[in-house]
Design a protein around this motif. Sequence first.
Motif, PDB file in Angstrom:
ATOM      1  N   PHE A   7      -5.707 -12.957   6.836  1.00 31.67           N
ATOM      2  CA  PHE A   7      -6.836 -11.673   7.852  1.00 31.67           C
ATOM      3  C   PHE A   7      -6.062 -11.123   9.025  1.00 31.67           C
ATOM      4  O   PHE A   7      -4.646 -11.578   9.221  1.00 31.67           O
ATOM      5  CB  PHE A   7      -7.519 -12.929   9.352  1.00 31.67           C
ATOM      6  N   TYR A 136      -8.939  -8.649   5.178  1.00 35.64           N
ATOM      7  CA  TYR A 136      -9.246  -9.927   4.652  1.00 35.64           C
ATOM      8  C   TYR A 136      -9.308  -9.918   3.401  1.00 35.64           C
ATOM      9  O   TYR A 136      -9.405  -9.191   2.203  1.00 35.64           O
ATOM     10  CB  TYR A 136     -11.172 -10.286   4.851  1.00 35.64           C
ATOM     11  N   THR A 149     -11.770  -3.445   6.422  1.00 37.31           N
ATOM     12  CA  THR A 149     -13.366  -3.054   6.799  1.00 37.31           C
ATOM     13  C   THR A 149     -12.688  -2.631   8.077  1.00 37.31           C
ATOM     14  O   THR A 149     -12.603  -2.749   8.877  1.00 37.31           O
ATOM     15  CB  THR A 149     -14.110  -4.303   6.918  1.00 37.31           C
ATOM     16  N   PHE A 273     -19.824 -12.256  -0.967  1.00 43.83           N
ATOM     17  CA  PHE A 273     -18.497 -11.429  -0.115  1.00 43.83           C
ATOM     18  C   PHE A 273     -19.361 -10.807   0.335  1.00 43.83           C
ATOM     19  O   PHE A 273     -18.788 -10.502   1.734  1.00 43.83           O
ATOM     20  CB  PHE A 273     -17.458 -11.729  -0.723  1.00 43.83           C
ATOM     21  N   PHE A 278     -16.229 -12.623   8.009  1.00 42.21           N
ATOM     22  CA  PHE A 278     -14.983 -13.362   7.536  1.00 42.21           C
ATOM     23  C   PHE A 278     -14.374 -13.064   8.843  1.00 42.21           C
ATOM     24  O   PHE A 278     -14.345 -11.892   9.634  1.00 42.21           O
ATOM     25  CB  PHE A 278     -14.630 -12.705   6.245  1.00 42.21           C
ATOM     26  N   SER A 292     -17.326  -7.859   5.582  1.00 40.55           N
ATOM     27  CA  SER A 292     -16.457  -8.009   4.333  1.00 40.55           C
ATOM     28  C   SER A 292     -17.329  -6.717   3.731  1.00 40.55           C
ATOM     29  O   SER A 292     -18.185  -6.867   2.518  1.00 40.55           O
ATOM     30  CB  SER A 292     -16.124  -8.987   4.416  1.00 40.55           C
ATOM     31  N   GLY A 295     -14.741  -3.308   0.311  1.00 41.42           N
ATOM     32  CA  GLY A 295     -13.102  -4.330  -0.976  1.00 41.42           C
ATOM     33  C   GLY A 295     -14.008  -4.738  -2.067  1.00 41.42           C
ATOM     34  O   GLY A 295     -14.947  -4.090  -2.519  1.00 41.42           O
ATOM     35  N   CYS A 297     -13.659  -7.984  -5.429  1.00 41.01           N
ATOM     36  CA  CYS A 297     -13.852  -9.164  -5.734  1.00 41.01           C
ATOM     37  C   CYS A 297     -13.581  -9.486  -7.443  1.00 41.01           C
ATOM     38  O   CYS A 297     -14.205  -8.188  -7.920  1.00 41.01           O
ATOM     39  CB  CYS A 297     -14.946  -9.906  -5.261  1.00 41.01           C
TER      40      CYS A 297
END
Length: 339
Positions: A7, A136, A149, A273, A278, A292, A295, A297
């Motif tokens: 974080f 994150y 974010t 997610f 988060f 979140s 991003g 994944c």
Amino acid sequence: MMEFALFRLPDGRAWLGEGPFTALAAAPAGGGAFYVNDFDLNDPQPWKVPARLHAITAESLGRTIHLNGSSAPKIHWAKPATEWFKMAFRRIRREVLSKRIEKMVPVLTETGTLISGNPRKLLESVMNAPGNMWGYAHVTEAGGFLGATPELLFKTHGQTLETMALAGTAKPGQQDAFLTDVKEIEEHEIVVRYLTEQLQTLGVVQREPRTLCQTAGLVHFQSSIRVKLAQATDPAQLVPLLHPTPAVGCLPRNEAALAKLREYRQQLKVPGFFGAPFGFIEKDGTTHVVVSIRGICWEGDTISLPSGCGIVGGSAFDHEWRELRLKREAVLRLLALHS
């Protein structure tokens, strides 16, 4: 390192927690724990206390998680299919126009195949994200997610709570038209109204004037909101009070609309997610929980890049489709990801 969470705050301070993690239902009194959950808050013990916690910098990251020698990932992206999303868009817009719902956020996910390199290497970009973003990540042996974010769900320190409405999107250079865009303003004010109503139960709510937030190649409307809490509140109870906001969810946030939202997310294969809360709680009890977005994944060699758009009465398909692309391009730029 098998499992870790990271974080990073906008001021550059950052923490990396190494597993194995101890899972708790409530935030530990001593802090030093991460909040990790999916969009539907399926984990009843979302507070994760790491076996070891490191304060890290962009410079020390590589040494801490042994990135040295890793190369940036190369990904072959498949073109996103429009049909499922178009169908969801039409159905949601019909619901909005018939006044059954006020707003809903469908998500389109672009998928790619990892050709070479290591997705963990993208954490370097997360650590170097612009100063108005929160970084994150949660990574396991099999996969993980990471991003930076611009959206804070809430921050609590003592009896002060800070949050923001971040909704309405444009490309830099289009500010003049954006500032008077009725659809984008409506989408933003829906989120402000929702947050104000939810937070009034906790104390006196103050809203700052609407401003522009420019970050990672996009411009958003942003309104900062602050609450003087009537009493200290457990962050674990604040998450379900606020999440999902209409910026990533729906309005009204009743069971019927949420069930519909979950159905669209399943149909469109949205990673768990995306849009989920988060966070991290510092040793002094200061708690930061973010939304979140921005991003990616991955699982094995499959990479997913989701982007969402808010559908309200004034939404037009071509405009939203373009916004989704702008958001995904912003993530690729942010993470220095080249196909």
